[in-house]
Design a protein around this motif. Structure first.
Motif, short mmCIF file in Angstrom:
data_model
loop_
_atom_site.label_atom_id
_atom_site.label_comp_id
_atom_site.label_asym_id
_atom_site.label_seq_id
_atom_site.Cartn_x
_atom_site.Cartn_y
_atom_site.Cartn_z
N PHE A 78 0.85 -1.20 0.00
CA PHE A 78 0.00 0.00 0.00
C PHE A 78 0.88 1.24 0.00
CE2 PHE A 78 0.92 -0.38 4.49
CZ PHE A 78 0.78 0.89 5.04
N LYS A 137 -3.80 5.95 -0.15
CA LYS A 137 -4.16 6.29 -1.53
C LYS A 137 -4.12 5.09 -2.47
CE LYS A 137 0.42 7.96 -2.98
NZ LYS A 137 1.12 9.10 -3.63
N LEU A 138 -3.41 4.04 -2.10
CA LEU A 138 -3.30 2.86 -2.96
C LEU A 138 -3.21 1.61 -2.12
CD1 LEU A 138 -2.76 1.51 -5.77
CD2 LEU A 138 -0.33 1.91 -5.34
N GLU A 165 -8.16 -0.20 2.78
CA GLU A 165 -8.84 0.23 1.58
C GLU A 165 -8.39 1.65 1.23
OE1 GLU A 165 -13.02 0.07 2.25
OE2 GLU A 165 -13.07 -2.11 2.56
N ARG A 166 -8.37 1.95 -0.07
CA ARG A 166 -8.10 3.31 -0.51
C ARG A 166 -9.15 4.24 0.11
NH1 ARG A 166 -6.42 6.91 -4.76
NH2 ARG A 166 -8.17 8.12 -5.59
N TYR A 199 -0.20 5.83 -10.60
CA TYR A 199 0.71 5.13 -9.68
C TYR A 199 1.67 4.19 -10.43
CZ TYR A 199 -2.78 6.68 -6.29
OH TYR A 199 -3.64 7.44 -5.53
#
Length: 450
Positions: free
Chosen positions: A104, A121-122, A135-136, A245
């Motif tokens: 993440f 964010k990821l 989770e994002r 990303y």
């Protein structure tokens, strides 16, 4: 430990691989007893003098008695942010990041009211983070029991690589506050290959295809071909590539993606120019030639049969859009209008290949990942070492919580859709963008080997 982390995250683009001989060594480099640190350093210097883009800037008389990583660092140009070296028999020499250890990434923001907010964010598919329930859009309140502040963010984040377990206190962002707090344990582990996400958005009879592409591994052409075949059957008229990303990977896979988008190209259309040092010279490759460097790739004609034949493409970027994903942006420009939205890319306008000891038996376990080429498009355009600047600058952090990737209401996607359907980017008020104190996928992660 082969799966210590995903090498592709940080390695330079692999253009080709060939053996490095140790028999025709540079006569100016002294000889040292086999098995010594000096012996390894002499091999490193000899290899770098042959292939390194900035070989003419290397010191003539380096200190061979330095530890290998320090010696390698002493050879590098001040302009070089990306070359690194690892010992394949020592996992501690490999670069570490939150993403390649846990799967993440997060950003630490200072909001307009002065408060600190740490947002995930990821979250990678098939990752330790996803398995732990991250989770994002979730907010991190504590890392290993410590609340995150502007004063301690550097210390807290730099210590993550020293752990094999992370204890995170997380919650959801509702009306400016963190609610539903809970503790989650994330264990160090391996993240598996990431799927390509596709969506089709439609308004007033116009269909827009959306692709979120996390990276460019070799062997991805069948998946790309199927996505574009589906788009073509559905009658997609516009295309959004989400590369926000995407650290890069295989140039061949990037070329395959590019072959599926514009009209007016053929197998023999020029795709990329590599420019190296006095030994490497200049290498030009067509779409077909570059795609073929991946032995598992579908050929150009098979791919191009499903090309959308568009005159423009929309590409979403961020500060961690790098390498092969930047090549997609730059190398499509000679053939179509590229409308870039988001943030400035990382600025990795270079490529290289892995250098290791090909002798049998191998005498040196170190592996060099140097900058060898600068890359340019068919028109000779390049030089984006400071990043590629989007026409429309939009930060995904302008609206919290972050919505899932692929959601049409997500800040960056909605900005592109508004541009397509309403002919204006809904960017909001840019001066309300929060200050970004730290992002786990940006420098200093690129210190790799320095």
């Amino acid at each position: 430990m082969k799966n210590f982390f995903t090498l592709q995250v940080l390695t330079l683009i692999m253009a080709s691989i060939f053996a490095v001989s140790c028999t025709q060594r540079d006569q100016d480099i002294p000889e040292f007893p086999e098995g010594t640190t000096e012996y390894v350093n002499a091999w490193v210097q000899d290899s770098m003098k042959r292939y390194y883009y900035w070989a003419d800037q290397m010191p003539a008389k380096p200190n061979y008695h330095l530890p290998v990583k320090d010696f390698f660092k002493s050879l590098l140009s001040p302009q070089d942010r990306f070359s690194f070296i690892v010992n394949t028999e020592d996992s501690s020499t490999y670069p570490r990041s939150v993403r390649n250890m846990y799967g993440f990434d997060f950003a630490v923001l200072q909001l307009a009211n002065g408060e600190i907010a740490t947002v995930i964010k990821l979250v990678l598919k098939n990752s330790p983070a996803l398995n732990a329930g991250l989770e994002r859009g979730m907010m991190i309140k504590k890392i290993n029991g410590q609340a995150i502040t502007a004063a301690n963010v550097g210390q807290l984040t730099s210590s993550i690589a020293d752990h094999t377990v992370l204890e995170l206190t997380v919650g959801n962002w509702v009306n400016g506050s963190i609610v539903n707090e809970k503790n989650i344990m994330v264990y160090y582990g391996f993240s598996f290959q990431q799927p390509i996400m596709s969506k089709i958005f439609e308004k007033n009879g116009k269909k827009t295809g959306y692709l979120y592409i996390y990276d460019f591994p070799d062997g991805m052409t069948p998946a790309l071909n199927q996505k574009f075949a589906d788009f073509k059957v559905a009658g997609v008229q516009e295309l959004i590539l989400d590369l926000r990303y995407n650290y890069g990977g295989s140039v061949s896979s990037a070329a395959a993606l590019c072959s599926l988008i514009p009209s007016g190209i053929s197998a023999h259309s020029p795709f990329i120019i590599y420019k190296g040092n006095k030994n490497g010279g200049e290498v030009k490759r067509t779409f077909s030639q570059q795609i073929a460097y991946d032995s598992d790739a579908l050929d150009f004609n098979t791919l191009h049969a499903n090309a959308l034949g568009l005159s423009k493409v929309y590409i979403i970027t961020s500060n961690s859009t790098a390498s092969a994903s930047e090549i997609v942006i730059n190398n499509l420009k000679p053939y179509m209008q590229v409308i870039q939205m988001g943030e400035v890319t990382l600025g990795k306008d270079m490529a290289g290949f892995i250098i290791d000891d090909k002798r049998k038996p191998r005498k040196i376990s170190w592996q060099i990942h140097p900058v060898i080429y600068k890359v340019f498009n068919a028109n000779g355009g390049g030089g984006y070492n400071n990043g590629i600047i989007p026409q429309t600058v939009v930060s995904e952090f302008m609206a919290l919580p972050l919505l899932p990737l692929g959601d049409p209401d997500e800040t960056l996607i909605s900005s592109v859709l508004n541009t397509i359907y309403l002919k204006s980017a809904n960017t909001g008020s840019f001066d309300k963008k929060p200050d970004i104190l730290f992002q786990s996928d940006l420098p200093p992660f690129t210190e790799i080997g320095k």
